[in-house]
Write a protein that holds these residues in place. Structure first.
Motif, PDB file in Angstrom:
ATOM      1  N   GLN A  78       0.835  -1.199   0.000  1.00  0.00           N
ATOM      2  CA  GLN A  78       0.000   0.000   0.000  1.00  0.00           C
ATOM      3  C   GLN A  78       0.876   1.258   0.000  1.00  0.00           C
ATOM      4  OE1 GLN A  78      -3.482  -0.093  -0.219  1.00  0.00           O
ATOM      5  NE2 GLN A  78      -3.082   2.056  -0.753  1.00  0.00           N
ATOM      6  N   ALA A  79       1.967   1.184   0.762  1.00  0.00           N
ATOM      7  CA  ALA A  79       2.871   2.344   0.825  1.00  0.00           C
ATOM      8  C   ALA A  79       3.529   2.592  -0.533  1.00  0.00           C
ATOM      9  CB  ALA A  79       3.931   2.124   1.906  1.00  0.00           C
ATOM     10  N   PHE A  80       3.882   1.515  -1.258  1.00  0.00           N
ATOM     11  CA  PHE A  80       4.440   1.694  -2.605  1.00  0.00           C
ATOM     12  C   PHE A  80       3.408   2.385  -3.505  1.00  0.00           C
ATOM     13  CE2 PHE A  80       8.579  -0.367  -3.665  1.00  0.00           C
ATOM     14  CZ  PHE A  80       8.950  -0.708  -2.384  1.00  0.00           C
ATOM     15  N   GLN A  81       2.129   2.004  -3.344  1.00  0.00           N
ATOM     16  CA  GLN A  81       1.105   2.653  -4.161  1.00  0.00           C
ATOM     17  C   GLN A  81       0.934   4.116  -3.738  1.00  0.00           C
ATOM     18  OE1 GLN A  81      -3.392   1.851  -4.023  1.00  0.00           O
ATOM     19  NE2 GLN A  81      -2.717   0.690  -5.813  1.00  0.00           N
ATOM     20  N   ASP A  82       0.817   4.343  -2.432  1.00  0.00           N
ATOM     21  CA  ASP A  82       0.545   5.696  -1.936  1.00  0.00           C
ATOM     22  C   ASP A  82       1.662   6.672  -2.301  1.00  0.00           C
ATOM     23  OD1 ASP A  82      -1.726   4.653  -0.839  1.00  0.00           O
ATOM     24  OD2 ASP A  82      -0.953   4.581   1.223  1.00  0.00           O
ATOM     25  N   HIS A  83       2.895   6.193  -2.302  1.00  0.00           N
ATOM     26  CA  HIS A  83       4.036   7.095  -2.519  1.00  0.00           C
ATOM     27  C   HIS A  83       4.608   6.964  -3.924  1.00  0.00           C
ATOM     28  CE1 HIS A  83       4.091   8.581   1.598  1.00  0.00           C
ATOM     29  NE2 HIS A  83       3.657   7.366   1.896  1.00  0.00           N
ATOM     30  N   HIS A  84       3.870   6.302  -4.797  1.00  0.00           N
ATOM     31  CA  HIS A  84       4.286   6.141  -6.184  1.00  0.00           C
ATOM     32  C   HIS A  84       5.706   5.567  -6.240  1.00  0.00           C
ATOM     33  CE1 HIS A  84       3.470   6.556 -10.353  1.00  0.00           C
ATOM     34  NE2 HIS A  84       4.494   7.341 -10.601  1.00  0.00           N
ATOM     35  N   SER A  95       8.838  12.830   5.314  1.00  0.00           N
ATOM     36  CA  SER A  95       9.445  14.131   4.994  1.00  0.00           C
ATOM     37  C   SER A  95      10.919  14.160   5.394  1.00  0.00           C
ATOM     38  CB  SER A  95       8.685  15.270   5.681  1.00  0.00           C
ATOM     39  OG  SER A  95       8.815  15.161   7.076  1.00  0.00           O
ATOM     40  N   ILE A  96      11.388  13.150   6.182  1.00  0.00           N
ATOM     41  CA  ILE A  96      12.816  13.142   6.536  1.00  0.00           C
ATOM     42  C   ILE A  96      13.672  12.696   5.352  1.00  0.00           C
ATOM     43  CG2 ILE A  96      12.385  12.760   8.995  1.00  0.00           C
ATOM     44  CD1 ILE A  96      13.207   9.845   8.609  1.00  0.00           C
ATOM     45  N   ALA A  97      13.043  12.133   4.319  1.00  0.00           N
ATOM     46  CA  ALA A  97      13.826  11.713   3.149  1.00  0.00           C
ATOM     47  C   ALA A  97      14.310  12.951   2.403  1.00  0.00           C
ATOM     48  CB  ALA A  97      12.972  10.848   2.228  1.00  0.00           C
ATOM     49  N   ALA A  98      15.579  12.889   2.008  1.00  0.00           N
ATOM     50  CA  ALA A  98      16.177  14.041   1.314  1.00  0.00           C
ATOM     51  C   ALA A  98      15.443  14.303   0.006  1.00  0.00           C
ATOM     52  CB  ALA A  98      17.653  13.745   1.040  1.00  0.00           C
ATOM     53  N   ILE A 148      10.689   5.022  -3.730  1.00  0.00           N
ATOM     54  CA  ILE A 148      10.760   3.705  -3.093  1.00  0.00           C
ATOM     55  C   ILE A 148      11.213   3.868  -1.648  1.00  0.00           C
ATOM     56  CG2 ILE A 148      12.045   1.519  -3.098  1.00  0.00           C
ATOM     57  CD1 ILE A 148      12.057   1.810  -6.240  1.00  0.00           C
ATOM     58  N   VAL A 149      12.228   4.699  -1.446  1.00  0.00           N
ATOM     59  CA  VAL A 149      12.719   4.950  -0.089  1.00  0.00           C
ATOM     60  C   VAL A 149      11.614   5.574   0.760  1.00  0.00           C
ATOM     61  CG1 VAL A 149      14.397   6.270   1.272  1.00  0.00           C
ATOM     62  CG2 VAL A 149      15.126   5.133  -0.835  1.00  0.00           C
ATOM     63  N   LYS A 150      10.904   6.525   0.176  1.00  0.00           N
ATOM     64  CA  LYS A 150       9.781   7.150   0.902  1.00  0.00           C
ATOM     65  C   LYS A 150       8.728   6.102   1.272  1.00  0.00           C
ATOM     66  CE  LYS A 150       9.384  11.956  -0.588  1.00  0.00           C
ATOM     67  NZ  LYS A 150       8.562  12.878  -1.378  1.00  0.00           N
ATOM     68  N   ALA A 151       8.423   5.213   0.343  1.00  0.00           N
ATOM     69  CA  ALA A 151       7.399   4.194   0.600  1.00  0.00           C
ATOM     70  C   ALA A 151       7.818   3.301   1.761  1.00  0.00           C
ATOM     71  CB  ALA A 151       7.164   3.365  -0.663  1.00  0.00           C
TER      72      ALA A 151
END
Lengths: 286, 160
Positions: B90-96, B156-159, B143-146
């Protein structure tokens, strides 16, 4: 038809190899498959990963025994003294996590790549290899086991079953540093393994090995001699002379780096490893 | 031909394979589980990552017979029992966290292995762990965001 044997018992494996010397051992397949130029493995293979005697790391009365089919991941997770830290650091840099879960230490040694990351670490641990065949067993120093690029002292029908580290070499603290063209999933341009034993503020013993800078990874005895007896202070790294490093090595020019760059990198990495170890000198105590 | 038995996504399976049959080919051709992809066939790209006894491995670099008796989990086993997407999916979908989607099965399986071993990884730890998974759409950032999101952390901590 391609054949695959998967014995559960070492004597069964040795009997297969005694009868069929063309059968190739496989212990994780992470080097074997990429080196297969055909669409599928050719010829007969024997998978060693189901052999109990080849798995895991244990303490012995003489020191430590690393089963040849121990994976990099198992080495990372093993409870080992700080002298083995370099082996764990190398294990974390072999391929990717999925490769670390499948690739084995014995496979790394038998594949005998000049750039095998496990070799300098095990040289700096004074490792001996235990070889078995249907005829019996023998021990060899690791430095005599790997005889050239992709060449080992394994005889027909013989298997590497374990790597032994004597208790005397399991002392001190250690560091592994690797230089590649990028950070991960990369073949080493140069890598170094350094183990220092510090007693009363001085280097009591030193083991320094360099890989990817000669046909077979090597111990650097002259560099070790220059460190032993010296004070374990930040000035220690300056005792690593570029000439001593270069004299022991014979790097090649290839697509990854030229020989001069490799020598420079090896000296810098040895100094850096020594420097990082003495900065945490408390950990080097025997 | 030899017989091989293993548990795949919780179900016992048995099949006839040749000695040289790769685990990925048994999954795809023998069992019809084509969610596991073959990208490079040389254990570099990570599209074929599955779990064997809980460990992430590249199924193009393992023989089917090596998985005899093992518990194998593939992307088809990742959804919840009711068919809804798992937290990671779901996170992969939500964060593209995908563009073409070819690397995604391997990315999801590696992400699951990472979070099983390190439930709150830092961004740097995520990037390090994904060193064996290549995305040629260069979608790493999402992907990292997901994965950060799937671990319950602030993305939001991801660069940027």
């Amino acid at each position: 038809m391609q054949e695959l044997f998967r014995p559960r018992d070492l004597s069964e494996a040795l009997a297969i190899l005694a009868a069929r010397s063309e059968v190739r051992p496989a212990a994780g397949c992470t080097d074997l498959f990429p080196a297969t130029a055909a669409p599928a493995l050719q010829g007969a293979h024997i998978d060693l990963t189901a052999l109990e005697e080849l798995s895991g790391i244990s303490r012995t009365p003489e020191g430590f025994r690393v089963g040849a089919a121990t994976t990099w991941r198992e080495a990372i997770e093993a409870d080992l003294p700080p002298a083995f830290e370099m082996l764990k650091e190398a294990a974390r840099e072999v391929g990717s996590p999925q490769i670390q879960n499948a690739g084995t230490i014995g496979g790394n040694l038998c594949n005998a790549s000049p750039a095998a990351d496990g070799v300098p670490c095990l040289l700096a641990l004074d490792a001996q290899v235990e070889l078995a065949s249907a005829e019996g067993r023998r021990m060899l120093p690791l430095g005599k086991f790997i005889t050239g690029p992709r060449q080992t002292a394994l005889g027909p029908g013989e298997l590497l079953v374990a790597v032994h580290v004597p208790g005397e070499a399991a002392r001190g603290a250690s560091r592994f540093l690797k230089l590649g063209a990028r950070r991960y999933l990369v073949i080493s341009i140069a890598m170094v393994a350094v183990r220092l034993v510090v007693e009363e503020g001085r280097v009591a013993s030193a083991a320094v090995a360099v890989g990817a800078c000669s046909p077979v990874a090597r111990r650097l005895e002259a560099v070790e001699a220059a460190l032993v007896g010296a004070e374990a202070t930040p000035a220690l790294a300056a005792r690593v002379r570029a000439a001593d490093v270069a004299a022991a090595l014979s790097p090649i020019d290839d697509v990854r780096a030229d020989a001069g760059y490799r020598l420079e990198a090896a000296a810098v990495l040895v100094r850096r490893a020594v420097s990082e170890l003495v900065t945490h000198a408390g950990e080097c105590a025997a | 031909m030899a017989q091989v038995s293993m548990t795949v996504n919780g179900k016992p399976v048995t099949g006839e394979v040749e000695g040289r049959t790769l685990l990925v080919d048994f999954l795809r051709n023998g069992l019809g589980l084509t969610g596991t992809h073959v990208g490079c066939d040389t254990s570099q790209c990570g599209a074929c990552v599955v779990h064997v006894d809980g460990r992430a491995v590249k199924s193009c670099t393992m023989l089917a017979l090596e998985a005899e008796g093992a518990e194998v989990k593939t992307i088809e086993g990742m959804a919840n029992p009711d068919g809804s997407l798992s937290v990671i999916q779901q996170a992969f979908q939500d964060h593209h966290g995908l563009q073409c989607g070819f690397c995604t099965p391997g990315m999801v399986m590696s992400a699951a292995a990472l979070l099983a071993e390190n439930p709150k990884p830092t961004e740097a730890e995520i990037r390090h762990y994904l060193d064996g998974n290549l995305c040629r759409c260069t979608g790493y950032h999402n992907i990292v965001k997901a994965i950060l999101a799937a671990s319950g952390q602030d993305v939001s901590i991801a660069a940027e």
